[in-house]
Design an enzyme around this catalytic site. Structure first.
Site, PDB file in Angstrom:
ATOM      1  N   GLN B 128      -8.049  -7.725   0.402  1.00 49.06           N
ATOM      2  CA  GLN B 128      -9.185  -6.995   0.942  1.00 49.06           C
ATOM      3  C   GLN B 128      -8.694  -5.657   1.488  1.00 49.06           C
ATOM      4  OE1 GLN B 128     -11.057  -9.337   3.953  1.00 49.06           O
ATOM      5  NE2 GLN B 128     -12.860  -8.059   4.092  1.00 49.06           N
ATOM      6  N   GLY B 129      -9.255  -4.557   1.017  1.00 51.15           N
ATOM      7  CA  GLY B 129      -8.882  -3.242   1.538  1.00 51.15           C
ATOM      8  C   GLY B 129      -9.999  -2.692   2.392  1.00 51.15           C
ATOM      9  N   SER B 131      -9.884  -2.668   6.526  1.00 54.49           N
ATOM     10  CA  SER B 131      -9.402  -2.021   7.758  1.00 54.49           C
ATOM     11  C   SER B 131      -8.473  -0.851   7.451  1.00 54.49           C
ATOM     12  CB  SER B 131      -8.626  -3.019   8.614  1.00 54.49           C
ATOM     13  OG  SER B 131      -9.457  -4.053   9.058  1.00 54.49           O
ATOM     14  N   SER B 163      -4.222  -9.043   3.825  1.00 54.83           N
ATOM     15  CA  SER B 163      -3.482 -10.288   3.610  1.00 54.83           C
ATOM     16  C   SER B 163      -3.125 -10.472   2.153  1.00 54.83           C
ATOM     17  CB  SER B 163      -4.329 -11.491   4.051  1.00 54.83           C
ATOM     18  OG  SER B 163      -4.677 -11.366   5.382  1.00 54.83           O
ATOM     19  N   GLU B 246     -16.956 -15.103   5.402  1.00 53.98           N
ATOM     20  CA  GLU B 246     -15.981 -15.575   6.381  1.00 53.98           C
ATOM     21  C   GLU B 246     -16.579 -16.641   7.287  1.00 53.98           C
ATOM     22  OE1 GLU B 246     -14.746 -11.889   8.122  1.00 53.98           O
ATOM     23  OE2 GLU B 246     -13.291 -11.553   6.536  1.00 53.98           O
ATOM     24  N   ASN B 379     -12.680 -11.712  18.404  1.00 53.91           N
ATOM     25  CA  ASN B 379     -13.600 -12.532  19.194  1.00 53.91           C
ATOM     26  C   ASN B 379     -14.417 -11.689  20.161  1.00 53.91           C
ATOM     27  OD1 ASN B 379     -12.592 -14.611  17.733  1.00 53.91           O
ATOM     28  ND2 ASN B 379     -11.868 -15.820  19.475  1.00 53.91           N
ATOM     29  N   GLU B 380     -13.899 -10.519  20.546  1.00 58.09           N
ATOM     30  CA  GLU B 380     -14.669  -9.613  21.409  1.00 58.09           C
ATOM     31  C   GLU B 380     -15.877  -9.058  20.633  1.00 58.09           C
ATOM     32  OE1 GLU B 380     -11.334  -9.711  21.391  1.00 58.09           O
ATOM     33  OE2 GLU B 380     -11.232 -10.572  23.404  1.00 58.09           O
TER      34      GLU B 380
END
Lengths: 385, 396
Positions: B128-129, B131, B163, B246, B379-380
């Site tokens: 996955q590209g 971020s 990843s 996800e 999680n934020e």
């Protein structure tokens, strides 16, 4: 307000009730409570200017709520733990005053005990609202003495009950160490049920004392299973009341965070506040699912129902306390006043956490049960497909 | 043969279980405990091909792209049985098996679906590209540029936290094609051939000592227009479909595997009379984790049923449940990891290497969980979503 929705469910003879039927039941209970047990009524009861508890109890009897859990042979609706869960949740969410946890848990327990003649005489009177039953706040530590036969005595046992409870369930131990559970008629002159005033004014407790008297019945409990079953029914009722109450005060507080303006914006626009709101929802979701596990285990009469009821109740009451506590703070100064609801939820949460024993004891019980299951080569985590 | 039993769930489960009993390679876990990522990927590639040989790699995909049109119930059974059999987890195929179909089945052209989806069951690894160094939680701030040049786009920029990118054959890529208007409105989505000229991957060593992430450097990479997914500047909407992947079966199989891990940990402690079982505080802490694991398993099952129901009824409203599941699931693993590290005592702090690495390695488990808490929307960010979109609290 109509009896119809609840009665219609009684036709379903199967073990498990459909989620649609449970939703119909929930709505009918919620509607009746919204009309008859609103905030003003609850505050008036807390302030002693109105006896909402007795009016509500009459209404509950009339609408068939007190019959929800009982088997049909005792004039109940046969909805068992799933139906009771819905009722206690709704009662908890509006802080309904009254002896629902003690009476309905005791009735459910009695229906399971092998005492059919006694149960046949008494349980239909629970369904109609005539009979309230007192239970010990903590069946493990609040015990009376067993003098043999049906002779028992008790000294200052803390009971969850109003002083008008006609029947008291009292775990007893003999001088020889034999254990049993006695059913005592509190109308005898030798029996005293002294009301105590509680921080949680939506509930009542009383101290029970009696000199050696003849109980109606003593159920032998050599391996502790009889009293464990009572604890389990109390736990499930308390857990449902707790999660109903916790979600209710959390939602009320989130509403307040949208309205209350400081620094020119609603306080709910601050990320620190948002994350506290999100954490409450996360906690509630976890505990809802854990309680589902306990209710399902009860409904299936799983050998692990005591273990899951203990864990779910420890989790639910901890969550109720955490949320009720934080909701006071999220309200700021107004949350500390008598006029707002926060303290009513907080006090109810504190009482709930000690009904049927403390949470450390519940978790220790579950730990022992889990180790036993491992030694028997059994997994307690299997889920239906 | 197994797929022929798909009308009878009980028989289907029995057939899957029976096949797994003889098919799972023995001792793969011990073999991989101290191995490098090439060896790990090799074991997984062999396994996905083996699964596909009996139709169990992508059975829930449409038959037009190599699947068998099976529904959620079958997917759950396969995931449960893989967990029960301790089959090799397909961690290198997370994007291939989840994000790629979620994107292409919703947005891909007929030609894209037929060309790219079958590559997954053949063993192709996708990365996955998304971020970038300056676009993490604020993904829409991404700056990798794509400029149209005839029937190609020319792409230049840098991607991070990708990843398995050093093993990948393809990449799902977000680029900037416009700086006009809102930053979300200038993004375009591509399939990138990782073997194309101008693509360079550098592994990033993580705090657990492993290198599963890579950094992507793209210099004048030419991507055919035919590999654009959705329209130009429509990439943000396409990416929402990718990110929705996800929140499903991915978490389910992970939690099922975690169940067996935690049960085995406890059973071993009982058998060995572990000291922590006699410590009230430790034992209580374990029981709370144990209870929350079961709650999490039920939560994920409920999420899958809800999502399946909503898909079937064309309902696409916001639900808080996926965000709640993400937070609960990852924080639970982190707490369990920390608990097991404490139970392991001083010996658990020895960083064993090579052939000595144990199958169950508490420090490795614990350190690795941080990546899960941060990945897929920290999680934020999930708490922001719960509060703003779920509870209706005002945006700051």
């Amino acid at each position: 307000m109509t009896r119809q929705p609840v009665m219609a469910l009684a036709d379903d003879q199967s073990g498990s009730i459909s989620s649609t039927d449970l939703e119909v039941l929930r709505e009918s209970i919620a509607d009746a409570l919204a009309a008859n047990c609103g905030r003003r009524a609850v505050h008036a009861h807390v302030d002693g200017t109105d006896n909402l508890a007795s009016r509500l109890w009459q209404m509950a009897a009339g609408l068939g709520w007190l019959a929800i859990g009982l088997p049909e042979r005792f004039d109940g609706l046969g909805l068992a733990e799933q139906g009771l869960a819905v009722l206690h949740r709704e009662l908890g969410s509006v802080l309904a005053p009254g002896p629902y946890i003690a009476t309905l848990a005791a009735a459910q327990w009695l229906a399971e005990c092998d005492v059919s003649a006694f149960a046949q005489r008494q349980l239909p009177r629970v369904a109609t609202g005539e009979l309230q039953i007192a239970v010990p706040c903590d069946p493990a530590s609040n015990r009376g003495c067993w003098h043999g036969g049906r002779m028992v005595s008790a000294s200052g046992l803390l009971m969850l009950a109003s002083s008008s409870a006609e029947l008291a369930v009292v775990p007893v131990t003999g001088a020889d160490g034999n254990a049993g559970v006695a059913l005592i008629d509190t109308r005898f002159a030798e029996v005293r049920l002294d009301a105590q005033s509680l921080w949680d004014r939506t509930r009542e407790v009383a101290r029970l004392s009696c000199g050696p008297i003849e109980a109606e019945l003593v159920i032998a409990d050599p391996d502790g299973r009889v009293s464990a079953a009572l604890t389990r029914h109390l736990a499930l009722a308390t857990a449902n009341d707790s999660l109903g109450g916790a979600r209710s005060i959390a939602e009320q507080t989130i509403g307040y965070m949208k309205d209350r303006v400081q620094f020119d914006r609603p306080i709910g626009a601050f990320q620190a506040m948002k994350h506290r709101a999100a954490d409450m929802m996360i906690l509630l979701e976890v505990q809802d699912r854990l309680l589902d596990q306990a209710i399902e285990a009860e409904q299936r009469r799983s050998p692990d129902c005591d273990l899951w009821a203990a864990l779910a109740t420890a989790g639910a009451t901890d969550a109720y306390n955490f949320i009720a506590d934080d909701c006071v703070l999220l309200h700021g100064g107004i949350g500390f006043t008598w006029e707002y609801d926060c303290h009513l939820f907080l006090k109810r949460a504190r009482l709930n956490a000690v009904i049927g024993g403390d949470n450390a004891a519940r978790v220790d019980y579950a730990a022992t049960a889990l180790e036993q299951a491992v030694r028997e080569g059994r997994s307690v985590l299997e889920l239906a497909a | 043969v197994i797929l022929e039993l798909s009308n009878d769930l009980v028989a289907f489960r029995a057939a899957v279980r029976g096949w797994l009993e003889q098919a799972v390679p023995s001792g793969w876990r011990a073999k991989l405990a101290g191995a490098d990522s090439d060896a790990t990927v090799e074991v997984q590639r062999d396994w996905i091909r083996k699964l596909h040989s009996v139709g169990l790699a992508i059975p829930h995909w449409p038959s037009t792209v190599g699947g068998a049109d099976l529904g959620l119930a079958h997917q759950i059974i396969i995931a449960e049985e893989n967990a029960r059999a301790a089959a090799p987890p397909l961690s290198a195929y997370v994007v291939s098996l989840n994000h790629v179909p979620a994107t292409l089945l919703g947005w891909g052209t007929e030609a894209q679906m037929r060309r790219y989806l079958p590559t997954v069951a053949e063993g192709a690894i996708w990365c996955q590209g998304f971020s970038e160094p300056n676009a993490g939680s604020d993904l829409a701030a991404l700056r990798t540029r794509a400029v149209r040049d005839g029937d190609h786009y020319v792409v230049t920029g840098q991607k991070i936290w990708s990843s398995q990118s050093m093993h990948a054959d393809y990449c799902i890529l977000l680029t900037r094609t416009s700086s006009e208007g809102k930053k979300q409105a200038g993004i375009t989505y591509f399939v990138l051939d990782m073997h194309a000229p101008g693509v360079e991957v550098r592994p990033i060593r993580q705090s657990n000592g492993r290198a599963e992430f890579g950094e992507l450097f793209l210099q004048d990479v030419r991507i055919p227009v035919a590999d654009r997914v959705g329209g130009e500047n429509e990439g943000w909407a396409v990416a929402q479909s990718t990110l929705a992947a996800e929140r499903g079966v991915l978490a389910f199989e992970g939690a099922e595997r975690y169940r067996y891990m935690l049960e085995a940990f406890h059973a071993r402690a009982v058998a060995e009379g572990a000291a922590w079982l006699r410590d009230d505080a430790m034992r209580r802490e374990f029981m709370v984790l144990f209870a929350e694991l079961q709650a999490t398993r039920r939560m994920i099952r409920k999420l899958l049923r809800e999502a399946d129901h909503n898909d079937a009824h064309g309902q696409r409203g916001f639900s808080m449940t996926p965000s709640i599941v993400k937070v609960v699931n990852t924080m639970l693993k982190k707490r369990v990891g920390a608990f097991m590290v404490r139970c392991a005592g001083a010996a658990g702090q020895i960083d064993l290497v090579g052939d000595h690495v144990p199958e169950m390695n508490p420090m490795l488990e614990y350190i690795t969980t941080f990546g899960q808490v941060i990945a897929a929307g920290t999680n934020e960010i999930q708490r922001n979503l719960i509060a703003e979109r779920g509870l209706g609290l005002p945006r700051s």
